[in-house]
Design a protein around this motif. Structure first.
Motif, mmCIF file in Angstrom:
data_model
loop_
_atom_site.group_PDB
_atom_site.id
_atom_site.type_symbol
_atom_site.label_atom_id
_atom_site.label_comp_id
_atom_site.label_asym_id
_atom_site.label_seq_id
_atom_site.Cartn_x
_atom_site.Cartn_y
_atom_site.Cartn_z
ATOM 1 N N GLY A 1 71.895 57.854 11.163
ATOM 2 C CA GLY A 1 71.431 56.718 10.388
ATOM 3 C C GLY A 1 71.224 57.049 8.927
ATOM 4 O O GLY A 1 71.797 58.010 8.395
ATOM 5 N N THR A 2 70.378 56.231 8.277
ATOM 6 C CA THR A 2 70.046 56.427 6.870
ATOM 7 C C THR A 2 68.542 56.313 6.699
ATOM 8 O O THR A 2 67.861 55.623 7.470
ATOM 9 C CB THR A 2 70.728 55.379 5.974
ATOM 10 N N VAL A 3 68.039 56.974 5.681
ATOM 11 C CA VAL A 3 66.630 56.882 5.349
ATOM 12 C C VAL A 3 66.501 56.658 3.848
ATOM 13 O O VAL A 3 67.176 57.321 3.054
ATOM 14 C CB VAL A 3 65.859 58.152 5.806
ATOM 15 N N ASP A 4 65.669 55.669 3.491
ATOM 16 C CA ASP A 4 65.425 55.339 2.083
ATOM 17 C C ASP A 4 64.005 55.753 1.724
ATOM 18 O O ASP A 4 63.033 55.203 2.277
ATOM 19 C CB ASP A 4 65.599 53.837 1.843
ATOM 20 N N VAL A 5 63.875 56.686 0.806
ATOM 21 C CA VAL A 5 62.565 57.173 0.372
ATOM 22 C C VAL A 5 62.599 57.357 -1.139
ATOM 23 O O VAL A 5 63.521 57.988 -1.675
ATOM 24 C CB VAL A 5 62.196 58.514 1.056
ATOM 25 N N GLU B 1 58.070 63.377 0.784
ATOM 26 C CA GLU B 1 57.936 63.213 2.224
ATOM 27 C C GLU B 1 57.624 61.755 2.549
ATOM 28 O O GLU B 1 57.221 60.976 1.663
ATOM 29 C CB GLU B 1 56.826 64.104 2.783
ATOM 30 N N SER B 2 57.790 61.404 3.795
ATOM 31 C CA SER B 2 57.433 60.056 4.238
ATOM 32 C C SER B 2 57.310 60.032 5.758
ATOM 33 O O SER B 2 58.158 60.589 6.470
ATOM 34 C CB SER B 2 58.492 59.040 3.795
ATOM 35 N N TRP B 3 56.235 59.404 6.229
ATOM 36 C CA TRP B 3 56.049 59.155 7.655
ATOM 37 C C TRP B 3 56.448 57.703 7.926
ATOM 38 O O TRP B 3 56.037 56.793 7.201
ATOM 39 C CB TRP B 3 54.598 59.375 8.071
ATOM 40 N N LEU B 4 57.208 57.488 8.980
ATOM 41 C CA LEU B 4 57.708 56.147 9.302
ATOM 42 C C LEU B 4 57.529 55.886 10.803
ATOM 43 O O LEU B 4 57.542 56.829 11.609
ATOM 44 C CB LEU B 4 59.191 56.004 8.932
ATOM 45 N N LYS B 5 57.397 54.625 11.154
ATOM 46 C CA LYS B 5 57.241 54.295 12.573
ATOM 47 C C LYS B 5 57.759 52.894 12.865
ATOM 48 O O LYS B 5 57.952 52.072 11.961
ATOM 49 C CB LYS B 5 55.776 54.401 13.002
ATOM 50 N N GLY B 6 57.989 52.619 14.144
ATOM 51 C CA GLY B 6 58.487 51.298 14.556
ATOM 52 C C GLY B 6 58.980 51.325 15.986
ATOM 53 O O GLY B 6 58.799 52.308 16.723
ATOM 54 N N ASP B 7 59.622 50.235 16.390
ATOM 55 C CA ASP B 7 60.126 50.090 17.756
ATOM 56 C C ASP B 7 61.567 50.577 17.862
ATOM 57 O O ASP B 7 62.308 50.620 16.878
ATOM 58 C CB ASP B 7 60.068 48.622 18.205
ATOM 59 N N VAL B 8 61.940 50.882 19.110
ATOM 60 C CA VAL B 8 63.318 51.286 19.420
ATOM 61 C C VAL B 8 63.886 50.280 20.411
ATOM 62 O O VAL B 8 63.267 50.005 21.446
ATOM 63 C CB VAL B 8 63.372 52.694 20.028
ATOM 64 N N GLY B 9 65.045 49.702 20.093
ATOM 65 C CA GLY B 9 65.663 48.731 20.979
ATOM 66 C C GLY B 9 66.254 49.401 22.213
ATOM 67 O O GLY B 9 66.499 50.604 22.240
ATOM 68 N N ALA B 10 66.497 48.578 23.259
ATOM 69 C CA ALA B 10 67.096 49.104 24.485
ATOM 70 C C ALA B 10 68.488 49.671 24.231
ATOM 71 O O ALA B 10 68.983 50.497 24.998
ATOM 72 C CB ALA B 10 67.145 48.004 25.541
ATOM 73 N N ASP B 11 69.123 49.210 23.145
ATOM 74 C CA ASP B 11 70.459 49.729 22.802
ATOM 75 C C ASP B 11 70.397 50.973 21.922
ATOM 76 O O ASP B 11 71.423 51.460 21.454
ATOM 77 C CB ASP B 11 71.281 48.646 22.106
ATOM 78 N N GLU C 1 65.783 56.506 -3.121
ATOM 79 C CA GLU C 1 67.009 57.238 -2.808
ATOM 80 C C GLU C 1 67.363 57.052 -1.337
ATOM 81 O O GLU C 1 66.482 57.049 -0.476
ATOM 82 C CB GLU C 1 66.851 58.729 -3.120
ATOM 83 N N ARG C 2 68.662 56.914 -1.077
ATOM 84 C CA ARG C 2 69.142 56.755 0.302
ATOM 85 C C ARG C 2 69.881 58.016 0.735
ATOM 86 O O ARG C 2 70.722 58.536 0.008
ATOM 87 C CB ARG C 2 70.049 55.539 0.430
ATOM 88 N N HIS C 3 69.547 58.456 1.948
ATOM 89 C CA HIS C 3 70.180 59.644 2.502
ATOM 90 C C HIS C 3 70.709 59.333 3.898
ATOM 91 O O HIS C 3 69.990 58.777 4.729
ATOM 92 C CB HIS C 3 69.176 60.804 2.616
ATOM 93 N N GLY C 4 71.969 59.699 4.148
ATOM 94 C CA GLY C 4 72.465 59.672 5.506
ATOM 95 C C GLY C 4 71.958 60.910 6.231
ATOM 96 O O GLY C 4 71.735 61.959 5.618
ATOM 97 N N PHE C 5 71.744 60.792 7.550
ATOM 98 C CA PHE C 5 71.240 61.954 8.292
ATOM 99 C C PHE C 5 71.772 61.952 9.718
ATOM 100 O O PHE C 5 72.190 60.919 10.256
ATOM 101 C CB PHE C 5 69.708 61.963 8.315
ATOM 102 N N THR C 6 71.716 63.116 10.326
ATOM 103 C CA THR C 6 72.032 63.286 11.744
ATOM 104 C C THR C 6 70.950 64.163 12.347
ATOM 105 O O THR C 6 70.668 65.266 11.832
ATOM 106 C CB THR C 6 73.405 63.955 11.939
ATOM 107 N N ALA C 7 70.327 63.677 13.422
ATOM 108 C CA ALA C 7 69.282 64.437 14.103
ATOM 109 C C ALA C 7 69.681 64.607 15.561
ATOM 110 O O ALA C 7 69.859 63.627 16.286
ATOM 111 C CB ALA C 7 67.939 63.720 13.988
ATOM 112 N N GLN D 1 55.170 52.563 0.697
ATOM 113 C CA GLN D 1 55.940 52.402 -0.547
ATOM 114 C C GLN D 1 57.395 52.018 -0.276
ATOM 115 O O GLN D 1 58.310 52.451 -0.973
ATOM 116 C CB GLN D 1 55.863 53.677 -1.396
ATOM 117 N N GLY D 2 57.602 51.187 0.750
ATOM 118 C CA GLY D 2 58.920 50.642 1.029
ATOM 119 C C GLY D 2 59.894 51.575 1.706
ATOM 120 O O GLY D 2 61.091 51.275 1.780
ATOM 121 N N ALA D 3 59.416 52.702 2.220
ATOM 122 C CA ALA D 3 60.313 53.642 2.898
ATOM 123 C C ALA D 3 60.865 53.000 4.178
ATOM 124 O O ALA D 3 60.142 52.305 4.901
ATOM 125 C CB ALA D 3 59.581 54.926 3.231
ATOM 126 N N GLU D 4 62.132 53.247 4.467
ATOM 127 C CA GLU D 4 62.785 52.683 5.649
ATOM 128 C C GLU D 4 63.734 53.700 6.272
ATOM 129 O O GLU D 4 64.372 54.480 5.552
ATOM 130 C CB GLU D 4 63.583 51.418 5.307
#
Length: 220
Positions: A137-141, A103-113, A144-150, A122-125
């Protein structure tokens, strides 16, 4: 005494003529120059005119409207894990969970676009873009990199979290309720992850090791 001869008379006349020529040369006037400086108006009128082309109006600035507050939930492309993202006021918090031990919790800003780059421990993005009612998008945990659709989620679908101390141990639980009602979650007991029991989405109620806890919707 003899009188001067004709030769002397001729010589005297020649000297007199030379004297008159020299006198005329020294008293002569200089000719005036015919050059005239051009007047300022003439110079200005002779200069080539400047181009009268107009500057095109600037391009309109891109919209800076904040992205709408909403919840999104979905799965990775390979179906091995789930991803949920909660957006509030231009900020995002996301949760990646395979329902077993990763598992991984991630956070950050969202651009106007609609673009976002979220980071976790631990470098999760997570790199994603909101377009319409979907985040892709993609998530690296864990290397390993995974493409995803939410897709946009309507309650009770979305992201939930619970924290508590149970029998001397610290519990942190995360749940993703997918559209359709399926749940994917992990409970971390003092650093040891395991599959989480199901919550009651309407109330967030969940029982962990015989202890009643409440999982609450997550917002940034």
């Amino acid at each position: 005494m003899k009188r001067p001869g004709p030769l002397l008379t001729l010589l005297a006349g020649l000297l007199f003529a030379l004297f008159l020529l020299a006198l005329d040369a020294t008293t002569g006037t200089k000719s005036t120059s015919s050059y005239q400086e051009g007047s300022p108006s003439a110079s200005a009128s002779s200069a080539s005119p400047r181009s009268s082309s107009t500057t095109p109006p600037p391009s309109p600035s891109p919209s800076t409207s904040p992205v709408p507050d909403a919840e999104y939930a979905g799965r990775t492309d390979d179906g091995s894990a789930a991803v949920a993202v909660s957006l509030r006021g231009g900020r995002a918090i996301a949760y990646f969970c395979d329902g077993r031990n990763k598992e991984s919790w991630l956070k950050g800003d969202v651009g106007a676009d609609g673009t976002m780059k979220l980071t976790g421990r631990q470098g999760a993005e997570l790199d994603g873009t909101l377009a319409g009612k979907r985040i892709r998008g993609t998530v690296d945990v864990g290397g390993e990199r995974h493409g995803f659709t939410a897709d946009k989620a309507l309650k009770p679908s979305g992201l939930y979290r619970a924290t508590a101390a149970v029998r001397g141990a610290r519990f942190v639980g995360g749940w993703i309720v997918l559209p359709g009602g399926r749940q994917v979650g992990i409970v971390d007991r003092d650093g040891t992850p395991s599959a989480a029991p199901s919550i009651v989405p309407a109330t967030g109620a969940v029982t962990v090791d015989g202890q009643q806890l409440t999982a609450r919707p997550v917002t940034p």
